[in-house]
Write a protein that holds these residues in place. Structure first.
Motif, PDB file in Angstrom:
ATOM      1  N   TYR A   9       7.160  21.515  45.568  1.00 38.88           N
ATOM      2  CA  TYR A   9       6.380  21.553  44.333  1.00 38.88           C
ATOM      3  C   TYR A   9       6.817  22.759  43.514  1.00 38.88           C
ATOM      4  N   ASP A  10       7.209  22.524  42.277  1.00 45.78           N
ATOM      5  CA  ASP A  10       7.508  23.634  41.378  1.00 45.78           C
ATOM      6  C   ASP A  10       6.197  24.244  40.885  1.00 45.78           C
ATOM      7  N   ASN A  11       6.284  25.368  40.215  1.00 47.30           N
ATOM      8  CA  ASN A  11       5.082  26.092  39.770  1.00 47.30           C
ATOM      9  C   ASN A  11       4.208  25.199  38.882  1.00 47.30           C
ATOM     10  N   PRO A  12       2.957  24.946  39.302  1.00 41.11           N
ATOM     11  CA  PRO A  12       2.089  24.071  38.521  1.00 41.11           C
ATOM     12  C   PRO A  12       1.622  24.744  37.229  1.00 41.11           C
ATOM     13  N   VAL A  13       1.254  23.918  36.271  1.00 43.23           N
ATOM     14  CA  VAL A  13       0.727  24.419  35.000  1.00 43.23           C
ATOM     15  C   VAL A  13      -0.564  25.196  35.248  1.00 43.23           C
ATOM     16  N   ASP A  14      -1.420  24.685  36.139  1.00 48.71           N
ATOM     17  CA  ASP A  14      -2.706  25.313  36.451  1.00 48.71           C
ATOM     18  C   ASP A  14      -2.816  25.484  37.969  1.00 48.71           C
ATOM     19  N   PRO A  15      -2.373  26.632  38.515  1.00 49.74           N
ATOM     20  CA  PRO A  15      -2.389  26.825  39.961  1.00 49.74           C
ATOM     21  C   PRO A  15      -3.770  26.647  40.604  1.00 49.74           C
ATOM     22  N   SER A  38       4.467  15.484  62.587  1.00 45.62           N
ATOM     23  CA  SER A  38       3.853  16.763  62.232  1.00 45.62           C
ATOM     24  C   SER A  38       3.935  16.958  60.726  1.00 45.62           C
ATOM     25  N   VAL A  39       2.998  17.766  60.239  1.00 43.50           N
ATOM     26  CA  VAL A  39       2.939  18.118  58.823  1.00 43.50           C
ATOM     27  C   VAL A  39       2.833  19.632  58.749  1.00 43.50           C
ATOM     28  N   GLU A  40       3.705  20.235  57.961  1.00 45.83           N
ATOM     29  CA  GLU A  40       3.693  21.694  57.798  1.00 45.83           C
ATOM     30  C   GLU A  40       3.632  22.012  56.312  1.00 45.83           C
ATOM     31  N   SER A  41       2.617  22.773  55.929  1.00 44.11           N
ATOM     32  CA  SER A  41       2.435  23.179  54.543  1.00 44.11           C
ATOM     33  C   SER A  41       2.744  24.667  54.429  1.00 44.11           C
ATOM     34  N   SER A  42       3.451  25.036  53.360  1.00 53.10           N
ATOM     35  CA  SER A  42       3.755  26.453  53.152  1.00 53.10           C
ATOM     36  C   SER A  42       3.655  26.786  51.670  1.00 53.10           C
ATOM     37  N   LYS A  43       3.320  28.040  51.408  1.00 57.74           N
ATOM     38  CA  LYS A  43       3.202  28.531  50.036  1.00 57.74           C
ATOM     39  C   LYS A  43       4.223  29.643  49.844  1.00 57.74           C
ATOM     40  N   VAL A  44       4.940  29.590  48.731  1.00 53.03           N
ATOM     41  CA  VAL A  44       5.992  30.557  48.444  1.00 53.03           C
ATOM     42  C   VAL A  44       5.357  31.890  48.049  1.00 53.03           C
ATOM     43  N   TRP A  45       5.871  32.964  48.630  1.00 47.39           N
ATOM     44  CA  TRP A  45       5.395  34.305  48.265  1.00 47.39           C
ATOM     45  C   TRP A  45       5.721  34.587  46.811  1.00 47.39           C
ATOM     46  N   PRO A  46       4.832  35.251  46.084  1.00 43.69           N
ATOM     47  CA  PRO A  46       5.158  35.630  44.702  1.00 43.69           C
ATOM     48  C   PRO A  46       6.269  36.677  44.697  1.00 43.69           C
ATOM     49  N   LYS A  47       7.039  36.693  43.638  1.00 46.56           N
ATOM     50  CA  LYS A  47       8.078  37.721  43.506  1.00 46.56           C
ATOM     51  C   LYS A  47       7.417  39.055  43.183  1.00 46.56           C
ATOM     52  N   GLU A  48       7.989  40.106  43.710  1.00 45.99           N
ATOM     53  CA  GLU A  48       7.416  41.439  43.513  1.00 45.99           C
ATOM     54  C   GLU A  48       7.452  41.891  42.056  1.00 45.99           C
ATOM     55  N   ASP A  49       8.403  41.371  41.281  1.00 46.19           N
ATOM     56  CA  ASP A  49       8.480  41.785  39.873  1.00 46.19           C
ATOM     57  C   ASP A  49       7.611  40.913  38.965  1.00 46.19           C
ATOM     58  N   GLY A  50       6.906  39.936  39.542  1.00 39.70           N
ATOM     59  CA  GLY A  50       6.009  39.092  38.769  1.00 39.70           C
ATOM     60  C   GLY A  50       6.670  37.904  38.089  1.00 39.70           C
ATOM     61  N   SER A  51       7.975  37.788  38.213  1.00 36.86           N
ATOM     62  CA  SER A  51       8.661  36.652  37.589  1.00 36.86           C
ATOM     63  C   SER A  51       8.379  35.371  38.397  1.00 36.86           C
ATOM     64  N   PRO A  52       8.551  34.202  37.770  1.00 40.53           N
ATOM     65  CA  PRO A  52       8.256  32.947  38.463  1.00 40.53           C
ATOM     66  C   PRO A  52       9.132  32.741  39.700  1.00 40.53           C
ATOM     67  N   THR A  53       8.546  32.163  40.711  1.00 40.90           N
ATOM     68  CA  THR A  53       9.278  31.836  41.932  1.00 40.90           C
ATOM     69  C   THR A  53      10.070  30.544  41.711  1.00 40.90           C
ATOM     70  N   PRO A  54      11.086  30.288  42.525  1.00 37.62           N
ATOM     71  CA  PRO A  54      11.873  29.064  42.358  1.00 37.62           C
ATOM     72  C   PRO A  54      11.107  27.805  42.780  1.00 37.62           C
ATOM     73  N   ALA A  55      10.014  27.971  43.482  1.00 35.93           N
ATOM     74  CA  ALA A  55       9.153  26.866  43.908  1.00 35.93           C
ATOM     75  C   ALA A  55       7.775  27.454  44.185  1.00 35.93           C
ATOM     76  N   TYR A  56       6.772  26.588  44.270  1.00 36.09           N
ATOM     77  CA  TYR A  56       5.398  27.045  44.481  1.00 36.09           C
ATOM     78  C   TYR A  56       4.912  26.758  45.903  1.00 36.09           C
ATOM     79  N   ARG A  57       5.108  25.528  46.357  1.00 39.81           N
ATOM     80  CA  ARG A  57       4.700  25.113  47.692  1.00 39.81           C
ATOM     81  C   ARG A  57       5.724  24.137  48.248  1.00 39.81           C
ATOM     82  N   MET A  58       5.697  24.020  49.583  1.00 39.90           N
ATOM     83  CA  MET A  58       6.504  23.005  50.262  1.00 39.90           C
ATOM     84  C   MET A  58       5.624  22.304  51.277  1.00 39.90           C
TER      85      MET A  58
END
Length: 104
Positions: A9-15, A38-58
């Motif tokens: 999932y890319d960064n949603p409009v409304d997280p 099995s099902v594994e859900s993960s959330k991408v860590w935010p970047k330390e500089d505040g810029s958008p991450t390359p993805a939001y969740r997997m």
């Protein structure tokens, strides 16, 4: 060989809106797919500089083999899951099938 379906999932409009429905609308529907091991859900860590991450969740769904995964995505359960994915993925989504080569 184990086959994995990965939903990126890319960064949603409304997280906040995404997070309010994600467990029920995505994870629970993924668990209902026939043959899923099995099902594994993960959330991408935010970047330390505040810029958008390359993805939001997997969301990773493991199946015993490619044939089982391929059959699973043709079922009514997959129809409900994929409709929910498309609805929730306001920032975009990628879905990948892959062979798991190494498991430690």
């Amino acid at each position: 060989m184990t086959t994995k379906i990965t939903v990126i999932y890319d960064n949603p409009v409304d997280p906040e809106s995404f997070e309010s429905t994600y467990p029920r609308a995505q994870v629970d529907l993924a668990r209902a797919l026939p043959g899923v091991q099995s099902v594994e859900s993960s959330k991408v860590w935010p970047k330390e500089d505040g810029s958008p991450t390359p993805a939001y969740r997997m969301l990773d769904l493991s199946f015993p083999d490619y044939d089982t995964a391929s059959r699973a995505v043709t079922t009514p359960e997959a129809g409900a899951f994929l409709a929910s994915v498309q609805s929730a993925a306001t920032g975009g989504v990628r879905i990948l099938f892959s062979d798991v080569e190494v498991t430690l």
